[in-house]
Design a protein around this motif. Structure first.
Motif, PDB file in Angstrom:
ATOM      1  N   PRO A 105     -73.266 151.176  52.551  1.00  0.00           N
ATOM      2  CA  PRO A 105     -72.529 151.992  51.582  1.00  0.00           C
ATOM      3  C   PRO A 105     -73.076 153.407  51.479  1.00  0.00           C
ATOM      4  O   PRO A 105     -72.295 154.360  51.305  1.00  0.00           O
ATOM      5  CB  PRO A 105     -72.687 151.234  50.253  1.00  0.00           C
ATOM      6  N   LEU A 144     -69.626 154.869  52.412  1.00  0.00           N
ATOM      7  CA  LEU A 144     -68.736 154.732  51.257  1.00  0.00           C
ATOM      8  C   LEU A 144     -68.034 156.046  50.915  1.00  0.00           C
ATOM      9  O   LEU A 144     -66.899 156.051  50.428  1.00  0.00           O
ATOM     10  CB  LEU A 144     -69.542 154.216  50.050  1.00  0.00           C
ATOM     11  N   TYR A 149     -65.077 144.002  50.992  1.00  0.00           N
ATOM     12  CA  TYR A 149     -66.051 143.047  51.526  1.00  0.00           C
ATOM     13  C   TYR A 149     -65.408 141.672  51.623  1.00  0.00           C
ATOM     14  O   TYR A 149     -64.754 141.226  50.667  1.00  0.00           O
ATOM     15  CB  TYR A 149     -67.296 142.957  50.614  1.00  0.00           C
ATOM     16  N   TYR A 183     -72.242 142.191  49.475  1.00  0.00           N
ATOM     17  CA  TYR A 183     -71.204 142.608  48.520  1.00  0.00           C
ATOM     18  C   TYR A 183     -71.828 143.042  47.196  1.00  0.00           C
ATOM     19  O   TYR A 183     -71.541 144.115  46.663  1.00  0.00           O
ATOM     20  CB  TYR A 183     -70.236 141.441  48.330  1.00  0.00           C
ATOM     21  N   GLY A 192     -73.547 146.294  47.640  1.00  0.00           N
ATOM     22  CA  GLY A 192     -72.585 147.389  47.780  1.00  0.00           C
ATOM     23  C   GLY A 192     -72.074 147.859  46.431  1.00  0.00           C
ATOM     24  O   GLY A 192     -71.857 149.063  46.212  1.00  0.00           O
ATOM     25  N   VAL A 242     -66.402 148.849  45.065  1.00  0.00           N
ATOM     26  CA  VAL A 242     -66.474 147.868  46.136  1.00  0.00           C
ATOM     27  C   VAL A 242     -65.744 146.621  45.653  1.00  0.00           C
ATOM     28  O   VAL A 242     -65.938 146.166  44.533  1.00  0.00           O
ATOM     29  CB  VAL A 242     -67.964 147.582  46.447  1.00  0.00           C
TER      30      VAL A 242
END
Ligand SMILES: *Cc1c(COP(=O)(O)O)cnc(C)c1O
Length: 356
Positions: A84, A88, A96, A107, A110, A116
């Motif tokens: 990320p 990102l 994810y 996840y 993130g 996310v």
């Protein structure tokens, strides 16, 4: 003590010939009078070795020229943040696929960096979702997925179709175990200690154009793909000995016939073990057949006591580290590239012979 068949999920078996070769040159690498461990990472000899390993990895995986290969540290887990931090900002949000233990960790990690979303969360993690089950944002910076779910023993039987959104893949437990079309990915990353060498080295393969977007503010230089690529992964001391061992593993892999030969071997080993489990009146495998991992076969009798007895009997026969992850319980046989066919044969034999 003879070598055992070590079914550890990672750190895992290395090819014996690689260990012997490393032992043979432990104190004098190529007539330098010193160990690779003692060498300056800026020395002519070491830089040649390092660049050679990159070339070997590029050849083994047919990595296209427009992809950077980085040799980093911090394990796959640090990449849960690095991904990320580096990617990102492209679109400000990411998807994810939550399909297992590490996919969920990635996840959760993130989420600390921005918007996310779980494109899917299969909940029980014993089956990889079908393409139709993925709720994909066409405007996401990337879709993160974990190719082989090491803990639950599942593997994506297809590559998710994202319509141009870059695929970011945690390939820690399946890299080099089968051919992959790298051009279909934005980023592939993997900790080395399953299929590539010892712990301490992390490989990142990233499509060059993705590095043009500046990382999130506050990203340390060491975690910036762009900065690492510009400095040839040598902003500070890299995992020098780990990279050397990866080179020996890649030489071994080429002698075996490369990733295509690995895939054939890995399919055979996995088939032996799953067949024995499927025919056993004692054990069962929860992973749905189409999602079964070729690297990590997870199975159980349903009784901790019986599983424990099996694990003990296996150890007495030179087959060790078969206890599964605490998240699943039961037995997990990890069979990466370096697990000889004989290990899978012996394990299948014991599964057949084992009565509750
Ligand atoms: C082992 C593993 C990890 C964790 O790797 P570290 O190098 O210990 O951080 C992450 N993802 C997958 C798929 C793994 O198998």
């Amino acid at each position: 003590m003879p070598r055992v068949f070590n079914f550890s999920a990672g750190p895992a078996m290395m090819p014996e010939s690689v260990l012997r070769r490393a032992a043979g040159e432990i104190a004098d690498y190529g007539g330098t009078g010193m160990s690779v461990m003692e060498m300056s990472h800026r020395s002519k000899e070491y830089v040649a070795l390092f660049e050679g390993v990159e070339r070997k990895l590029r050849a083994a995986m047919s990595v296209p020229e427009n992809y950077k290969i980085l040799f980093l540290q911090g394990g796959a887990t640090l990449q849960f943040s690095a991904v990320p931090m580096n990617l990102l900002a492209r679109k400000g949000k990411a998807d994810y696929a939550v399909t297992g233990f590490f996919a969920k960790k990635a996840y959760r990690c993130g989420q600390m960096y921005g918007t996310v979303r779980a494109a899917v969360d299969t909940g029980d993690y014993y089956a990889v979702p079908e393409q139709e089950a993925l709720d994909l944002d066409p405007d996401a910076s990337y879709l993160h997925f974990c190719h082989n779910n090491t803990v639950y023993g599942t593997r994506w039987p297809y590559l998710p179709e994202t319509g141009g959104v870059p695929l970011v893949c945690d390939m820690s437990s399946s890299i080099l175990s089968e051919p992959v079309d790298v051009s279909k990915f934005g980023v592939i990353y993997a900790g080395a200690q399953k299929n590539m060498g010892p712990a301490g080295l992390t490989v990142v393969i990233a499509r060059g154009d993705l590095l043009d977007v500046p990382p999130l503010p506050g990203t340390p230089d060491l975690l910036s793909y762009k900065a690492q690529a510009e400095n040839g992964s040598m902003m500070n001391t890299p995992a020098t000995y780990g990279v050397y061992l990866l080179g020996l593993v890649l030489d071994w892999l080429a002698e075996q016939g490369g990733v295509a030969a690995m895939e054939a071997d890995n399919r055979r080993k996995a088939a032996l073990v799953y067949e024995a489990v499927d025919q056993s009146p004692v054990f069962a495998c929860k992973a749905e057949p189409r999602s079964r991992s070729r690297m990590n076969a997870v199975f159980s009798s349903g009784s901790d006591e019986t599983d424990g007895r099996f694990i003990k009997e296996a150890a007495a026969r030179g087959m060790v580290t078969l206890k599964a992850h605490r998240a699943t319980g039961g037995v997990r046989a990890s069979m990466y590239n370096a697990m000889p066919l004989e290990g899978a044969e012996r394990l299948a034999e014991l599964i057949r012979a084992f009565n509750s």
